[in-house]
Design a protein around this motif. Structure first.
Motif, PDB file in Angstrom:
ATOM      1  N   PRO A  29       0.828  -1.214   0.000  1.00 49.82           N
ATOM      2  CA  PRO A  29       0.000   0.000   0.000  1.00 49.82           C
ATOM      3  C   PRO A  29       0.863   1.266   0.000  1.00 49.82           C
ATOM      4  O   PRO A  29       1.895   1.316   0.679  1.00 49.82           O
ATOM      5  CB  PRO A  29      -0.793  -0.124   1.310  1.00 49.82           C
ATOM      6  N   ALA A  34      -0.274  -1.667   7.241  1.00 52.93           N
ATOM      7  CA  ALA A  34      -0.306  -2.995   6.626  1.00 52.93           C
ATOM      8  C   ALA A  34       0.719  -3.874   7.336  1.00 52.93           C
ATOM      9  O   ALA A  34       1.732  -3.387   7.852  1.00 52.93           O
ATOM     10  CB  ALA A  34      -0.007  -2.932   5.136  1.00 52.93           C
ATOM     11  N   LEU A 108       1.085  -0.079  13.709  1.00 58.15           N
ATOM     12  CA  LEU A 108      -0.016  -0.019  12.751  1.00 58.15           C
ATOM     13  C   LEU A 108      -0.966   1.139  13.045  1.00 58.15           C
ATOM     14  O   LEU A 108      -1.515   1.751  12.123  1.00 58.15           O
ATOM     15  CB  LEU A 108      -0.774  -1.347  12.753  1.00 58.15           C
ATOM     16  N   LEU A 113       3.997   0.433   8.340  1.00 64.15           N
ATOM     17  CA  LEU A 113       4.124  -0.978   7.979  1.00 64.15           C
ATOM     18  C   LEU A 113       4.798  -1.749   9.109  1.00 64.15           C
ATOM     19  O   LEU A 113       5.815  -1.309   9.652  1.00 64.15           O
ATOM     20  CB  LEU A 113       4.971  -1.138   6.708  1.00 64.15           C
ATOM     21  N   ALA A 140      -3.415  -8.659  13.328  1.00 61.95           N
ATOM     22  CA  ALA A 140      -4.249  -8.385  12.160  1.00 61.95           C
ATOM     23  C   ALA A 140      -5.703  -8.158  12.550  1.00 61.95           C
ATOM     24  O   ALA A 140      -6.356  -7.217  12.073  1.00 61.95           O
ATOM     25  CB  ALA A 140      -4.148  -9.540  11.168  1.00 61.95           C
ATOM     26  N   ALA A 145      -5.788  -4.286   9.913  1.00 56.11           N
ATOM     27  CA  ALA A 145      -4.823  -3.990   8.853  1.00 56.11           C
ATOM     28  C   ALA A 145      -4.726  -5.163   7.878  1.00 56.11           C
ATOM     29  O   ALA A 145      -4.790  -6.328   8.289  1.00 56.11           O
ATOM     30  CB  ALA A 145      -3.444  -3.709   9.457  1.00 56.11           C
ATOM     31  N   PRO A 146      -4.555  -4.896   6.590  1.00 59.11           N
ATOM     32  CA  PRO A 146      -4.390  -5.986   5.621  1.00 59.11           C
ATOM     33  C   PRO A 146      -3.057  -6.695   5.845  1.00 59.11           C
ATOM     34  O   PRO A 146      -2.097  -6.086   6.317  1.00 59.11           O
ATOM     35  CB  PRO A 146      -4.420  -5.266   4.274  1.00 59.11           C
ATOM     36  N   VAL A 148       0.013  -8.561   4.001  1.00 61.15           N
ATOM     37  CA  VAL A 148       0.673  -8.739   2.713  1.00 61.15           C
ATOM     38  C   VAL A 148       1.680  -9.884   2.828  1.00 61.15           C
ATOM     39  O   VAL A 148       2.670  -9.761   3.540  1.00 61.15           O
ATOM     40  CB  VAL A 148       1.408  -7.453   2.274  1.00 61.15           C
ATOM     41  N   PRO A 178      -2.522  -8.273  -0.972  1.00 57.51           N
ATOM     42  CA  PRO A 178      -2.958  -8.126   0.426  1.00 57.51           C
ATOM     43  C   PRO A 178      -4.153  -9.035   0.734  1.00 57.51           C
ATOM     44  O   PRO A 178      -5.038  -9.231  -0.112  1.00 57.51           O
ATOM     45  CB  PRO A 178      -3.348  -6.651   0.520  1.00 57.51           C
ATOM     46  N   ASP A 180      -7.406  -9.753   3.216  1.00 61.01           N
ATOM     47  CA  ASP A 180      -8.346  -9.033   4.074  1.00 61.01           C
ATOM     48  C   ASP A 180      -9.013 -10.008   5.027  1.00 61.01           C
ATOM     49  O   ASP A 180      -9.674 -10.961   4.592  1.00 61.01           O
ATOM     50  CB  ASP A 180      -9.390  -8.328   3.200  1.00 61.01           C
TER      51      ASP A 180
END
Length: 262
Positions: A29, A34, A108, A113, A140, A145-146, A148, A178, A180
């Motif tokens: 992102p 993330a 986050l 990141l 998470a 947050a996504p 990756v 990413p 979700d």
């Protein structure tokens, strides 16, 4: 400011010397929080990944890197702070885990990141091991947050454990789309959900890395390897002792035979 300077010096030097190849940078992102979840092959993973990114990424590092006394200790601490690593006291397993989760959430919440290794430790043999659900999944789900998925390629060949000088070769970094997990929001204390989230991430990492997957924790494999090495060492010592005793007995028997013949 310190991170920016270290980014230029360390990151630039790494890219110039090793020329890492990268696929999937577009999946990082451009802004906002993330989680970068990566396999862990080498000590250098935490340096190569930030080196190829435009954004700052923060990893967790053991506290010993930050509180070693002396000039060397201060330089080491400055280096790790400069490359964006946070100290975590790992003297107590549970306490260390909670501290890492808290640190990750704080990173986050600042819209940055956060880098994490779901395996919990470096792979002992280059294979991909089962992810630990306590850290990645909880962070998470607590932040939304996504995640990756990231695969480090061949970094273990550059500087294997015990090797002082790194080998100049091109490592690779493959970054996936990413993931979700908003459908599990608020379920960060459900162990079945944590396991499902972690396994999904590890599956994506496996596809990116091409590694053989081992359905056990890397820490357990390391214990097995250490115990096997200890048993092998003991067996060799026992065999050497028996051979030495046999040699002494043969020598004594020969000396007795010589005396009897005189």
């Amino acid at each position: 400011m310190l991170y920016g300077a270290m980014k230029v010096t360390v990151g630039g030097s790494l890219k110039l010397a090793f020329r890492p190849w990268v696929e999937g940078l577009e999946h990082i992102p451009a802004d906002g929080p993330a989680i970068l979840a990566s396999n862990h092959l080498s000590f250098s993973d935490s340096f190569f990944l930030p080196a190829v990114l435009d954004r700052k990424v923060t990893f967790i590092a053991k506290a010993e890197y930050f509180n070693t006394p002396g000039v060397k200790g201060r330089l080491t601490a400055a280096f790790f702070k400069g490359v964006g690593q946070l100290p975590v006291d790992r003297s107590g397993a549970r306490g260390a885990g909670e501290a890492a989760i808290k640190s990750g959430i704080e990173v986050l919440e600042r819209g940055e990141l956060f880098g994490i290794y779901p395996e919990g430790t470096r792979s002992p043999d280059g294979r991909l091991y089962r992810g630990k659900p306590g850290g990645l999944a909880r962070v998470a789900l607590a932040t939304g947050a996504p995640v990756v998925p990231v695969a480090m390629i061949d970094t273990e060949k550059i500087q294997p454990p015990g090797q002082v000088m790194p080998k100049l070769m091109r490592p690779g970094i493959r970054i996936g789309k990413p993931l979700d997990f908003s459908r599990y929001q608020g379920m960060e204390h459900d162990r079945f959900v944590l396991r499902a989230v972690t396994d999904e991430v590890m599956y994506e990492i496996m596809k990116l890395s091409g590694q053989e997957y081992v359905d056990m924790y890397a820490t357990a494999m390391k214990r097995q390897l250490a115990e096997a090495a200890k048993a092998e060492k003991a067996a060799k010592a026992e065999k050497a002792a028996k051979n030495d005793k046999a040699a002494k007995n043969d020598k004594a028997a020969k000396a007795g035979t010589d005396r009897a013949g005189t």
